[in-house]
Design a protein around this motif. Structure first.
Motif, PDB file in Angstrom:
ATOM      1  N   ILE A 364      -3.060 -47.184  49.890  1.00 15.18           N
ATOM      2  CA  ILE A 364      -3.604 -48.536  49.809  1.00 15.18           C
ATOM      3  C   ILE A 364      -4.913 -48.703  50.575  1.00 15.18           C
ATOM      4  CG2 ILE A 364      -3.104 -50.975  50.205  1.00 15.18           C
ATOM      5  CD1 ILE A 364      -1.253 -49.518  48.153  1.00 15.18           C
ATOM      6  N   THR A 365      -4.994 -48.128  51.767  1.00 11.03           N
ATOM      7  CA  THR A 365      -6.058 -48.464  52.704  1.00 11.03           C
ATOM      8  C   THR A 365      -6.970 -47.278  52.974  1.00 11.03           C
ATOM      9  OG1 THR A 365      -4.445 -49.928  53.780  1.00 11.03           O
ATOM     10  CG2 THR A 365      -6.515 -49.522  54.957  1.00 11.03           C
ATOM     11  N   ASP A 366      -8.284 -47.500  52.904  1.00 13.25           N
ATOM     12  CA  ASP A 366      -9.238 -46.477  53.326  1.00 13.25           C
ATOM     13  C   ASP A 366      -9.146 -46.280  54.837  1.00 13.25           C
ATOM     14  OD1 ASP A 366     -10.080 -46.394  50.720  1.00 13.25           O
ATOM     15  OD2 ASP A 366     -11.896 -47.565  51.053  1.00 13.25           O
ATOM     16  N   VAL A 367      -9.365 -45.036  55.293  1.00 10.21           N
ATOM     17  CA  VAL A 367      -9.228 -44.722  56.718  1.00 10.21           C
ATOM     18  C   VAL A 367     -10.506 -44.068  57.239  1.00 10.21           C
ATOM     19  CG1 VAL A 367      -7.933 -43.414  58.438  1.00 10.21           C
ATOM     20  CG2 VAL A 367      -6.741 -44.392  56.465  1.00 10.21           C
ATOM     21  N   PRO A 368     -11.123 -44.626  58.293  1.00  8.95           N
ATOM     22  CA  PRO A 368     -12.291 -43.960  58.906  1.00  8.95           C
ATOM     23  C   PRO A 368     -11.875 -42.637  59.537  1.00  8.95           C
ATOM     24  CG  PRO A 368     -12.102 -46.260  59.607  1.00  8.95           C
ATOM     25  CD  PRO A 368     -10.818 -45.915  58.936  1.00  8.95           C
ATOM     26  N   MET A 369     -12.658 -41.592  59.293  1.00 15.66           N
ATOM     27  CA  MET A 369     -12.361 -40.257  59.830  1.00 15.66           C
ATOM     28  C   MET A 369     -13.442 -39.775  60.793  1.00 15.66           C
ATOM     29  SD  MET A 369      -9.458 -39.180  58.552  1.00 15.66           S
ATOM     30  CE  MET A 369      -9.472 -37.394  58.606  1.00 15.66           C
ATOM     31  N   GLY A 370     -14.359 -40.646  61.178  1.00 11.72           N
ATOM     32  CA  GLY A 370     -15.458 -40.251  62.049  1.00 11.72           C
ATOM     33  C   GLY A 370     -16.743 -40.880  61.556  1.00 11.72           C
ATOM     34  N   PRO A 371     -17.847 -40.559  62.204  1.00 14.05           N
ATOM     35  CA  PRO A 371     -19.134 -41.125  61.806  1.00 14.05           C
ATOM     36  C   PRO A 371     -19.455 -40.843  60.333  1.00 14.05           C
ATOM     37  CG  PRO A 371     -19.323 -39.977  63.902  1.00 14.05           C
ATOM     38  CD  PRO A 371     -17.971 -39.650  63.361  1.00 14.05           C
ATOM     39  N   ASP A 372     -19.644 -41.896  59.581  1.00 10.92           N
ATOM     40  CA  ASP A 372     -20.069 -41.796  58.183  1.00 10.92           C
ATOM     41  C   ASP A 372     -19.053 -41.096  57.283  1.00 10.92           C
ATOM     42  OD1 ASP A 372     -22.540 -42.980  58.903  1.00 10.92           O
ATOM     43  OD2 ASP A 372     -23.300 -41.011  59.526  1.00 10.92           O
ATOM     44  N   VAL A 373     -17.785 -41.000  57.728  1.00 12.68           N
ATOM     45  CA  VAL A 373     -16.761 -40.362  56.910  1.00 12.68           C
ATOM     46  C   VAL A 373     -15.608 -41.345  56.704  1.00 12.68           C
ATOM     47  CG1 VAL A 373     -15.143 -38.446  56.689  1.00 12.68           C
ATOM     48  CG2 VAL A 373     -17.354 -38.069  57.781  1.00 12.68           C
ATOM     49  N   ILE A 374     -15.340 -41.681  55.460  1.00 10.51           N
ATOM     50  CA  ILE A 374     -14.220 -42.531  55.106  1.00 10.51           C
ATOM     51  C   ILE A 374     -13.267 -41.733  54.228  1.00 10.51           C
ATOM     52  CG2 ILE A 374     -13.478 -44.619  53.907  1.00 10.51           C
ATOM     53  CD1 ILE A 374     -14.941 -45.269  56.418  1.00 10.51           C
ATOM     54  N   TRP A 375     -11.998 -41.678  54.642  1.00  4.38           N
ATOM     55  CA  TRP A 375     -10.986 -41.034  53.817  1.00  4.38           C
ATOM     56  C   TRP A 375     -10.454 -42.086  52.859  1.00  4.38           C
ATOM     57  CZ3 TRP A 375      -5.976 -38.218  55.882  1.00  4.38           C
ATOM     58  CH2 TRP A 375      -5.393 -37.500  54.819  1.00  4.38           C
ATOM     59  N   LYS A 376     -10.823 -41.963  51.603  1.00  4.39           N
ATOM     60  CA  LYS A 376     -10.457 -42.946  50.607  1.00  4.39           C
ATOM     61  C   LYS A 376      -8.943 -42.954  50.383  1.00  4.39           C
ATOM     62  CE  LYS A 376     -14.577 -44.443  49.394  1.00  4.39           C
ATOM     63  NZ  LYS A 376     -14.947 -45.873  49.529  1.00  4.39           N
ATOM     64  N   ALA A 377      -8.408 -44.150  50.157  1.00  4.61           N
ATOM     65  CA  ALA A 377      -6.999 -44.270  49.798  1.00  4.61           C
ATOM     66  C   ALA A 377      -6.725 -43.471  48.532  1.00  4.61           C
ATOM     67  CB  ALA A 377      -6.638 -45.729  49.583  1.00  4.61           C
ATOM     68  N   ARG A 378      -5.529 -42.885  48.456  1.00  2.43           N
ATOM     69  CA  ARG A 378      -5.190 -42.045  47.310  1.00  2.43           C
ATOM     70  C   ARG A 378      -4.742 -42.923  46.144  1.00  2.43           C
ATOM     71  NH1 ARG A 378      -5.877 -41.016  52.154  1.00  2.43           N
ATOM     72  NH2 ARG A 378      -3.775 -40.628  52.860  1.00  2.43           N
ATOM     73  N   ALA A 379      -5.653 -43.768  45.700  1.00  3.95           N
ATOM     74  CA  ALA A 379      -5.371 -44.714  44.613  1.00  3.95           C
ATOM     75  C   ALA A 379      -5.982 -44.192  43.321  1.00  3.95           C
ATOM     76  CB  ALA A 379      -5.934 -46.087  44.969  1.00  3.95           C
ATOM     77  N   TRP A 380      -5.604 -42.969  42.955  1.00  7.67           N
ATOM     78  CA  TRP A 380      -6.254 -42.314  41.831  1.00  7.67           C
ATOM     79  C   TRP A 380      -5.923 -43.032  40.519  1.00  7.67           C
ATOM     80  CZ3 TRP A 380      -9.022 -40.696  45.211  1.00  7.67           C
ATOM     81  CH2 TRP A 380      -8.648 -39.849  46.245  1.00  7.67           C
ATOM     82  N   GLY A 381      -6.963 -43.375  39.809  1.00  5.22           N
ATOM     83  CA  GLY A 381      -6.832 -44.099  38.558  1.00  5.22           C
ATOM     84  C   GLY A 381      -6.878 -45.600  38.707  1.00  5.22           C
ATOM     85  N   VAL A 382      -6.731 -46.089  39.949  1.00  4.51           N
ATOM     86  CA  VAL A 382      -6.780 -47.540  40.191  1.00  4.51           C
ATOM     87  C   VAL A 382      -7.731 -47.836  41.356  1.00  4.51           C
ATOM     88  CG1 VAL A 382      -4.477 -47.983  39.246  1.00  4.51           C
ATOM     89  CG2 VAL A 382      -4.724 -47.427  41.679  1.00  4.51           C
ATOM     90  N   GLU A 383      -8.733 -47.015  41.485  1.00  4.68           N
ATOM     91  CA  GLU A 383      -9.672 -47.169  42.606  1.00  4.68           C
ATOM     92  C   GLU A 383     -10.326 -48.541  42.626  1.00  4.68           C
ATOM     93  OE1 GLU A 383      -9.781 -42.688  41.576  1.00  4.68           O
ATOM     94  OE2 GLU A 383      -9.586 -44.606  40.512  1.00  4.68           O
ATOM     95  N   ASP A 384     -10.490 -49.168  41.478  1.00  4.74           N
ATOM     96  CA  ASP A 384     -11.189 -50.448  41.415  1.00  4.74           C
ATOM     97  C   ASP A 384     -10.294 -51.635  41.779  1.00  4.74           C
ATOM     98  OD1 ASP A 384     -13.492 -49.134  40.623  1.00  4.74           O
ATOM     99  OD2 ASP A 384     -13.125 -49.445  38.483  1.00  4.74           O
ATOM    100  N   LEU A 385      -9.006 -51.427  41.929  1.00  7.57           N
ATOM    101  CA  LEU A 385      -8.114 -52.521  42.306  1.00  7.57           C
ATOM    102  C   LEU A 385      -8.293 -52.869  43.777  1.00  7.57           C
ATOM    103  CD1 LEU A 385      -4.724 -51.670  40.550  1.00  7.57           C
ATOM    104  CD2 LEU A 385      -6.579 -53.102  39.721  1.00  7.57           C
ATOM    105  N   SER A 386      -8.075 -54.126  44.120  1.00  8.64           N
ATOM    106  CA  SER A 386      -8.073 -54.539  45.526  1.00  8.64           C
ATOM    107  C   SER A 386      -6.826 -53.988  46.210  1.00  8.64           C
ATOM    108  CB  SER A 386      -8.078 -56.065  45.627  1.00  8.64           C
ATOM    109  OG  SER A 386      -6.836 -56.597  45.179  1.00  8.64           O
ATOM    110  N   GLU A 387      -6.788 -54.069  47.528  1.00  6.27           N
ATOM    111  CA  GLU A 387      -5.626 -53.567  48.255  1.00  6.27           C
ATOM    112  C   GLU A 387      -4.354 -54.308  47.840  1.00  6.27           C
ATOM    113  OE1 GLU A 387      -7.018 -54.047  52.241  1.00  6.27           O
ATOM    114  OE2 GLU A 387      -7.755 -51.983  52.363  1.00  6.27           O
ATOM    115  N   ALA A 388      -4.450 -55.625  47.703  1.00  8.54           N
ATOM    116  CA  ALA A 388      -3.286 -56.404  47.284  1.00  8.54           C
ATOM    117  C   ALA A 388      -2.853 -56.020  45.875  1.00  8.54           C
ATOM    118  CB  ALA A 388      -3.587 -57.897  47.363  1.00  8.54           C
ATOM    119  N   GLU A 389      -3.800 -55.801  44.983  1.00 14.39           N
ATOM    120  CA  GLU A 389      -3.468 -55.403  43.618  1.00 14.39           C
ATOM    121  C   GLU A 389      -2.837 -54.019  43.575  1.00 14.39           C
ATOM    122  OE1 GLU A 389      -6.941 -57.841  41.140  1.00 14.39           O
ATOM    123  OE2 GLU A 389      -7.395 -55.884  42.042  1.00 14.39           O
ATOM    124  N   ARG A 390      -3.263 -53.138  44.459  1.00 14.80           N
ATOM    125  CA  ARG A 390      -2.639 -51.817  44.539  1.00 14.80           C
ATOM    126  C   ARG A 390      -1.178 -51.944  44.968  1.00 14.80           C
ATOM    127  NH1 ARG A 390      -7.508 -48.667  47.835  1.00 14.80           N
ATOM    128  NH2 ARG A 390      -9.049 -48.735  46.131  1.00 14.80           N
TER     129      ARG A 390
END
Length: 644
Positions: A364-390
């Motif tokens: 559901i939630t993206d996670v910061p992994m350090g400077p300029d690095v964001i670990w994207k939520a594993r929302a494969w196929g629904v990346e465009d949905l909001s967190e609530a929609e996920r």
């Protein structure tokens, strides 16, 4: 109101309290140490925890009642916020001072996260997973008891459930937690190499005993994906590529952990990753956005379900779907936990599975992994949905719980907005409450921290663990070299502790002086180019040694007769090394001492390969990701293994 802090109850007393047939006149009530007012009530000579402090025995507090009635009573008293909190399982750190709200010397990712107390208070969460624990397991047991005492002071006194990834393997793979303080066995591939159901069950029973001793009551394992794509980074946690072998072993594994049914001495198994995470395109793991989906070029989807069918037969308590997208297998190309065809149509309806379904971590939630690095939520196929929609889509797909997420407010929001009904939330909470009741956590969640070392330091457990490291080793080549005679030869060594080898042979510093060389290798892997530091530790990429590294190995093998030991956390492509070695043996997680015990004949290797070893990378590229043992002219076939 100040409330009772319960000390651990003895197992004998707990059994007596839970058995309605026991004569109450003969029962000795447990001695409870109180602080100020009590939160216990008595009825007909039995004592119960007054978890909501209303000075009467509620149905959910009464261990003589049917679990269904207890669930219904508790559910009727829970707020929407409390229900939503139960649907999330998040990671927490363990402080060295054993205080649940402490921050002293917390190791690993837990050091950067709120304490368990903060999550219990602000998020109403009652399920947690743990990573690094203090060196002394007693500290963890004390932390666990303290956490349960805080839980009993919440509004309804709902106990917490602690879960863990595997931590009983001698491993250098990123997916096995530190085994420090626990018995250290070979990895699950080693059990597949041994093909021994009784041993598998014995291992799981030992894990159960050691987990229960310190308060871990849910295992985020076994992992039963099939290694049909040899480049996949998570093969080390599974049982190889054969579905029938995996099915046989997983039944023994779950029985050893759970027993015939869940009880106060069980560990609940969250079996993963439904419907099988092995056929990842090019072996790229869907933890990360560089993954390319799960593929089925051999039209072999159903083959990967066979181990799960076995898990259902023995009533695995929970199921975890994987991150991957089952490419073109369902109407939607969306990740498993978002996929209603996978969770509802296949798992719930076809297999009639009514246990807990928990997503893999971080959908559901993206996670910061350090400077300029964001670990994207594993929302494969629904990346465009909001967190609530996920969140909504995952629940509508049929899942009950969100792994690695701490966002219950999104569930509350969706219900308040009329996008989810509270009745649907109740379906999932009933399953999650049932698990807690079946494990006996409402009646006595505490452990006896004075007995931790009695369980975790059992000699027979540790010796059996070391024995599996040795016997599971697979002898692939032997030119009448092995076993070596102890204290007879001079050996040159590489990647192995000289102090250990010195107990078996004379160690020399130059290969020219040696009768034999002994070299330990790890199966090759090559990190994906990425800024994600976690991804860099995954064993991705080709399976062969390359360039200078390969030449150094071959140069040694040409100088002196050499015994090669290779750690296989996934298949390796090693035709030249095989040809040039005098003896070749594979291990699946083994200490230097265990390797020496085998090489010098104190233990005979009995393992058979749990997957084939391809003869070239060209052959690997031509394999179908979903089909077992389909490599063209493999160097060693599935099931190969010599003995002496």
């Amino acid at each position: 109101m100040n409330r009772l802090c319960l000390l651990p109850l003895s197992m004998a007393i707990l059994t007596a309290c839970q058995n309605p047939k026991t004569e109450t006149k003969q029962r000795k009530l447990p001695e409870l140490i109180t602080q100020n007012s009590q939160i216990v009530v008595e009825k007909e000579g039995q004592v119960f925890r007054d978890l909501n402090s209303n000075s009467k025995l509620d149905i959910y507090e009464d261990s003589n009642q049917l679990i269904e009635a207890r669930i219904a009573d508790l559910l009727s008293q829970m707020t929407l916020e409390e229900k939503a909190g139960m649907m999330f399982i998040g990671g927490v750190g363990i402080s060295e001072d054993a205080k649940p709200d402490g921050k002293e010397k917390i190791k690993g990712p837990g050091a950067r996260m709120p304490s368990v107390v903060e999550y219990m208070d602000s998020k109403k969460m009652t399920y947690f997973n743990i990573w690094d624990i203090p060196e002394d397991p007693v500290t963890f047991a004390k932390w666990y008891n303290n956490t349960q005492r805080i839980a009993e002071n919440t509004r309804l006194g709902i106990p917490v459930t602690i879960a863990s990834d595997p931590r009983h393997h001698f491993s250098n793979n990123i997916f096995s937690m530190s085994a420090q303080g626990f018995s250290q066995f070979c990895e699950t591939l080693g059990f597949a190499a041994l093909r021994d159901e009784k041993l598998m069950k014995k291992f799981a029973d030992i894990v159960r005993q050691e987990y229960v001793a310190i308060g871990i009551r849910e295992s985020l394992h076994p992992q039963i994906d099939l290694a049909t794509e040899p480049r996949w980074a998570r093969i080390s946690g599974a049982f190889g590529e054969d579905a029938a072998l995996t099915a046989k072993l997983v039944k023994a594994y779950i029985k050893g952990m759970q027993g015939d049914s869940l009880s106060g001495t069980s560990v609940a198994c969250m079996t993963k990753h439904f419907p099988g995470g092995g056929p990842q395109k090019e072996g790229l793991d869907p933890h990360f956005s560089f993954q390319k989906g799960q593929i089925y070029p051999g039209n072999n989807f159903d083959y990967h379900l066979i181990p799960f069918e076995a898990a259902f037969e023995v009533n695995t308590a929970a199921i975890m779907p994987y991150y991957g997208v089952p490419t073109d297998q369902t109407e939607e190309n969306v990740a498993m936990a978002y996929n209603k065809a996978i969770i509802t149509s296949l798992l719930r309806e076809k297999y009639n599975y009514d246990g807990v379904v928990c997503t893999d971590w971080g959908l559901i939630t993206d996670v910061p992994m350090g400077p300029d690095v964001i670990w994207k939520a594993r929302a494969w196929g629904v990346e465009d949905l909001s967190e609530a929609e996920r969140v909504q889509k995952v629940i509508e797909a049929g899942c009950d719980q969100f792994g690695g997420e701490m966002r219950p407010e999104l569930v509350v929001q969706l219900v308040n907005e009329g996008k989810l009904t509270e009745e649907r939330i109740d379906q999932s909470v009933k399953r999650l409450l049932k698990l807690k009741f079946e494990l006996g956590l409402f009646d006595n969640p505490f452990v006896d921290d004075s007995k931790v070392h009695e369980v975790l330091n059992k000699r027979e457990f540790r010796e059996l663990g070391e024995h599996t490291q040795r016997e599971s080793m697979t002898l692939l080549k032997n030119e009448d070299v092995l076993p070596l005679t102890k204290n007879k030869f001079k050996v040159y060594i590489k990647n192995i502790d000289s102090a250990v080898v010195a107990n078996y042979a004379t160690v020399v510093t130059n290969p020219e002086e040696a009768d034999y060389a002994i070299i330990r290798l790890n199966a090759p892997w090559y990190p994906v180019e990425t800024k994600n530091p976690f991804a860099l530790g995954f064993h991705h990429g080709d399976l062969d040694f390359k360039g200078e590294e390969k030449q150094k190995i071959l140069t040694l093998l040409q100088k002196v007769p050499t015994i090669v030991d290779i750690y296989l956390d996934r298949p390796a492509v090693i035709p030249e090394i095989t040809e040039a070695s005098s003896a070749l043996i594979a291990n699946y997680g083994a200490s230097d001492k265990s390797v020496c015990e085998v090489l010098f004949g104190n233990t005979a290797p009995k393992g058979k390969l749990p997957f084939e070893l391809p003869s070239s990378m060209e052959a690997v590229y031509k394999q179908k990701a979903d089909v077992p043992y389909d490599s063209e002219k493999p160097l060693f076939k599935f099931g190969f293994g010599l003995q002496y």
